[in-house]
Design an enzyme around this catalytic site. Structure first.
Site, PDB file in Angstrom:
ATOM      1  N   CYS A  87       0.833  -1.210   0.000  1.00  0.00           N
ATOM      2  CA  CYS A  87       0.000   0.000   0.000  1.00  0.00           C
ATOM      3  C   CYS A  87       0.866   1.258   0.000  1.00  0.00           C
ATOM      4  CB  CYS A  87      -0.914  -0.027   1.229  1.00  0.00           C
ATOM      5  SG  CYS A  87      -1.811   1.503   1.509  1.00  0.00           S
ATOM      6  N   CYS A  90      -0.108   3.949   2.580  1.00  0.00           N
ATOM      7  CA  CYS A  90       0.293   3.511   3.927  1.00  0.00           C
ATOM      8  C   CYS A  90       1.711   3.963   4.230  1.00  0.00           C
ATOM      9  CB  CYS A  90       0.205   1.999   4.052  1.00  0.00           C
ATOM     10  SG  CYS A  90      -1.461   1.307   3.872  1.00  0.00           S
TER      11      CYS A  90
END
Length: 320
Positions: A87, A90
């Site tokens: 991600c 993230c």
């Protein structure tokens, strides 16, 4: 009306031994608001009563260790960062969360959950996309936000979380194992140097400049509020101010000056009560002036201080 008790004069910037510590603005997010009276942290490496030992302020959590996090949330708020290695957002958010938690100095801990390795935790929070950030406060989940957010917005969310925790009576500080509960490094050293030299105007200018560059700088907001209090009280005659307030309890200017002296002398509840009382007899511009001064004094003491939480609730009832 009975004349209010006489309080000691506020200390000058070079003598912060009594009353509120206004001479040095500690990191608001990293320490509790200043209190009055004597108090001692643990000695010889012992933790003070308001501290709880943790492995680290930022740590990984698995399905096997999640119950430990829930138990820890009874003492300090636990923020959960649900992420995955693939991600991209993230990875953008992670260092922001780390910085904010570090600045808070133990008032909150950060638990990182790899959702790929711990799908049951993801299911528990009903996470549909990542990054997702939630909190656990006294065992109860608290949704915070989804997606990579800018740092000022993240800090604002954390401040709101801490205010909610304070209202729930959570006042403990997390201390990493092997460390002692120490004061964080103060922010804006140029302003602190000016304060130590008694140059309030320069200190105020430093904080104003910092806020112009970063409006979300909470340390600068607190610093400017505290310097403003020192500026307002440095030329006051305490006896004359208190006599004026006693002679006319409805006088807003007298109440403002007297509340400033109360707060600078460490009499926080007296200061808040005085302004909240005169607020009920004021109207128009005077009422707004009292409201704004109360908000400034809340900033001086710290938004999560229980005395501020109580006074803020009274203020809201008075206004609405």
């Amino acid at each position: 009306m009975t004349q209010p008790p006489q309080h000691p004069d506020p200390q000058s910037p070079a003598q912060p031994q009594q009353g509120l510590d206004l001479s040095a603005v500690r990191t608001q997010r990293g320490t509790a608001a200043p209190t009055t009276g004597d108090g001692a942290d643990g000695a010889d490496g012992a933790l003070p009563d308001n501290a709880v030992e943790v492995p680290s302020l930022v740590f990984d959590v698995t399905e096997e260790t999640f119950n430990d996090v829930v138990q820890l949330s009874s003492d300090v708020p636990v923020v959960i960062d649900l992420w995955a290695d693939w991600c991209g957002p993230c990875k953008q958010l992670s260092p922001v969360l780390d910085r904010v938690v570090a600045d808070l100095g133990g008032r909150v801990v950060l638990a990182k959950v790899d959702v790929d390795a711990n799908p049951r935790i993801q299911q528990m929070f009903q996470v549909q996309s990542i990054p997702t950030v939630v909190a656990i406060v006294q065992g109860q989940p608290v949704p915070l936000f989804q997606g990579a957010q800018p740092e000022p917005q993240v800090r604002q969310v954390f401040d709101q979380l801490l205010q909610a925790a304070a209202q729930a009576g959570m006042t403990k500080i997390a201390v990493p194992r092997g460390q002692t509960a120490a004061e964080p490094e103060p922010a804006h050293p140029e302003a602190l140097a000016a304060l130590e030299a008694g140059d309030l105007d320069t200190a105020a200018e430093v904080y104003r400049k910092a806020l112009a560059e970063a409006p979300a700088d909470e340390d600068a907001k607190v610093g400017l509020a505290r310097v403003g209090l020192l500026q307002r009280t440095r030329d006051l005659d305490p006896q004359a101010v208190r006599e004026a307030a006693a002679a006319d309890p409805r006088s807003v200017p007298a109440a403002l000056d007297c509340a400033d002296l109360d707060l600078a002398g460490g009499h926080v509840d007296d200061a808040f009560s005085r302004l909240l009382t005169v607020l009920t007899t004021s109207a128009g511009e005077e009422k707004e002036t009292v409201r704004v001064r109360l908000l400034e004094l809340f900033e001086v003491v710290g938004g999560t201080d229980p005395r501020v939480v109580k006074a803020r609730a009274r203020l809201m009832r008075s206004l609405f």
